[in-house]
Design a protein around this motif. Structure first.
Motif, PDB file in Angstrom:
ATOM      1  N   VAL A  40       0.779  -1.200  -0.012  1.00  0.00           N
ATOM      2  CA  VAL A  40       0.017   0.115  -0.107  1.00  0.00           C
ATOM      3  C   VAL A  40       0.966   1.194  -0.052  1.00  0.00           C
ATOM      4  O   VAL A  40       1.916   1.239   0.550  1.00  0.00           O
ATOM      5  N   PRO A  41       0.608   2.443  -0.584  1.00  0.00           N
ATOM      6  CA  PRO A  41       1.186   3.646  -0.624  1.00  0.00           C
ATOM      7  C   PRO A  41       1.180   4.317   0.612  1.00  0.00           C
ATOM      8  O   PRO A  41       0.227   4.107   1.572  1.00  0.00           O
ATOM      9  N   PRO A  42       2.249   5.273   0.987  1.00  0.00           N
ATOM     10  CA  PRO A  42       2.120   6.092   2.145  1.00  0.00           C
ATOM     11  C   PRO A  42       0.961   6.969   2.290  1.00  0.00           C
ATOM     12  O   PRO A  42       0.791   7.465   1.129  1.00  0.00           O
ATOM     13  N   SER A 237      -1.899   3.749  10.848  1.00  0.00           N
ATOM     14  CA  SER A 237      -0.792   3.085  11.685  1.00  0.00           C
ATOM     15  C   SER A 237       0.734   4.152  11.266  1.00  0.00           C
ATOM     16  O   SER A 237       0.593   4.756  10.358  1.00  0.00           O
ATOM     17  N   ILE A 238       1.482   3.990  12.162  1.00  0.00           N
ATOM     18  CA  ILE A 238       2.619   4.805  12.112  1.00  0.00           C
ATOM     19  C   ILE A 238       3.737   4.347  12.578  1.00  0.00           C
ATOM     20  O   ILE A 238       3.858   3.230  13.275  1.00  0.00           O
ATOM     21  N   ALA A 261      12.020  10.950  10.813  1.00  0.00           N
ATOM     22  CA  ALA A 261      11.291  10.487  10.009  1.00  0.00           C
ATOM     23  C   ALA A 261      10.319   9.432  10.183  1.00  0.00           C
ATOM     24  O   ALA A 261      10.894   8.382  10.980  1.00  0.00           O
ATOM     25  N   TYR A 262       9.144   9.197   9.877  1.00  0.00           N
ATOM     26  CA  TYR A 262       7.944   8.776  10.247  1.00  0.00           C
ATOM     27  C   TYR A 262       7.140   8.288   8.850  1.00  0.00           C
ATOM     28  O   TYR A 262       6.860   9.356   7.844  1.00  0.00           O
ATOM     29  N   LEU A 263       6.374   7.119   9.035  1.00  0.00           N
ATOM     30  CA  LEU A 263       5.554   6.799   7.735  1.00  0.00           C
ATOM     31  C   LEU A 263       4.262   6.563   8.320  1.00  0.00           C
ATOM     32  O   LEU A 263       4.217   5.773   9.357  1.00  0.00           O
ATOM     33  N   LEU A 264       3.227   7.127   7.630  1.00  0.00           N
ATOM     34  CA  LEU A 264       1.782   6.663   8.101  1.00  0.00           C
ATOM     35  C   LEU A 264       1.118   6.204   6.976  1.00  0.00           C
ATOM     36  O   LEU A 264       1.098   6.495   5.888  1.00  0.00           O
ATOM     37  N   HIS A 265       0.432   4.687   7.323  1.00  0.00           N
ATOM     38  CA  HIS A 265      -0.103   4.023   6.549  1.00  0.00           C
ATOM     39  C   HIS A 265      -1.162   3.566   6.828  1.00  0.00           C
ATOM     40  O   HIS A 265      -1.686   3.493   7.979  1.00  0.00           O
TER      41      HIS A 265
END
Length: 265
Positions: A40-42, A237-238, A261-265
């Motif tokens: 899935v994309p960010p 989710s992070i 740096a963080y990703l949320l998805h």
């Protein structure tokens, strides 16, 4: 000719020579840890905004995730703090394009117009706020090296509540067509070990999706709090991708600036 905001910090925060800049950005991207394959994309990325030699290695750990989606991202929305001017609400650029040594990026005028129809927060052009601001500009070379073709909506955050910002963010188009970036550094100018403690606590709050961060924890706290508020509402989710400071990347350890740096998805 498009009315264009010229680069304000080329030669200061990043190289003003196009070849040197491209090589430096590519090096950071190539050196960043390879991410696990994503299905899935960010939804959003949180990235730092200091001089590229300082925060670039940390930002690259987030930007590298965009490579599989490069052809599908058509619009990028960036929220960052205003370092030079106080105002209410969100500031749109008063131009048709932003420019860096790597070229020109058109403003997503259609998306800007659609957001201006909301009535929860002031959202108006503010050329003075954008003129010298670095927190959005330093993100652009990464995007230019990664994405195939995209439009930009750069928003500076003034005095605004987390709920109001979350309402605006909820109106953005979904990924992968639209990518949301929150530009923020963490603690500023503490000794190395003290900064590590402060930033570790801040990072735990971010990972728990707890809005209420203040400027001493993250200079882009208002945009960040808005994103965390939205993430709680939508059950996102992070993931922490990197957490370091300028003492780890390119500077002295006497007084450091924190980067996450963080990703949320």
């Amino acid at each position: 000719m498009l009315r264009t905001r010229p680069a304000a910090v080329a030669g200061l925060f990043y190289p003003d020579d196009p070849g040197q800049l491209a090589a430096e950005i590519d090096r950071y991207l190539d050196q960043a840890p390879a991410p696990a394959p994503a299905s899935v994309p960010p939804c959003a990325l949180i990235v730092p905004h200091a001089g590229v030699p300082y925060s670039g290695p940390v930002a690259a750990s987030a930007y590298r995730l965009l490579r599989p989606w490069a052809e599908q991202i058509h619009s990028v929305v960036i929220l960052g703090p205003s370092h030079h001017l106080a105002f209410q609400g969100l500031a749109l650029p008063d131009c048709e394009a932003f420019e860096t040594p790597l070229g020109r990026i058109e403003i997503d005028q259609a998306l800007a117009a659609s957001l201006q129809q909301q009535d929860v927060i002031a959202l108006a052009p503010n050329e003075a706020a954008h003129r010298l601001e670095h927190c959005l500009e330093v993100q652009l070379p990464f995007l230019q090296r990664l994405l195939k073709r995209f439009r930009l909506l750069p928003l500076l955050v003034g005095e605004a509540s987390s709920d109001a910002i979350a309402e605006v963010l909820a109106r953005l188009p979904p990924p992968p067509g639209c990518l949301l970036l929150i530009s923020t550094d963490l603690s500023h100018y503490h000794p190395y070990e003290e900064a590590q403690r402060i930033d570790a606590d801040t990072s735990q709050r971010i990972l728990a999706l707890r809005p209420g961060l203040v400027g001493q924890q993250a200079c882009g706290c208002r945009g960040l709090n808005g994103l965390l508020t939205l993430a709680r509402r939508q059950g996102l989710s992070i993931e922490q991708l990197d957490l370091r400071n300028s003492g780890d990347t390119a500077g002295s350890r006497d007084r450091v600036v924190g980067y996450g740096a963080y990703l949320l998805h």
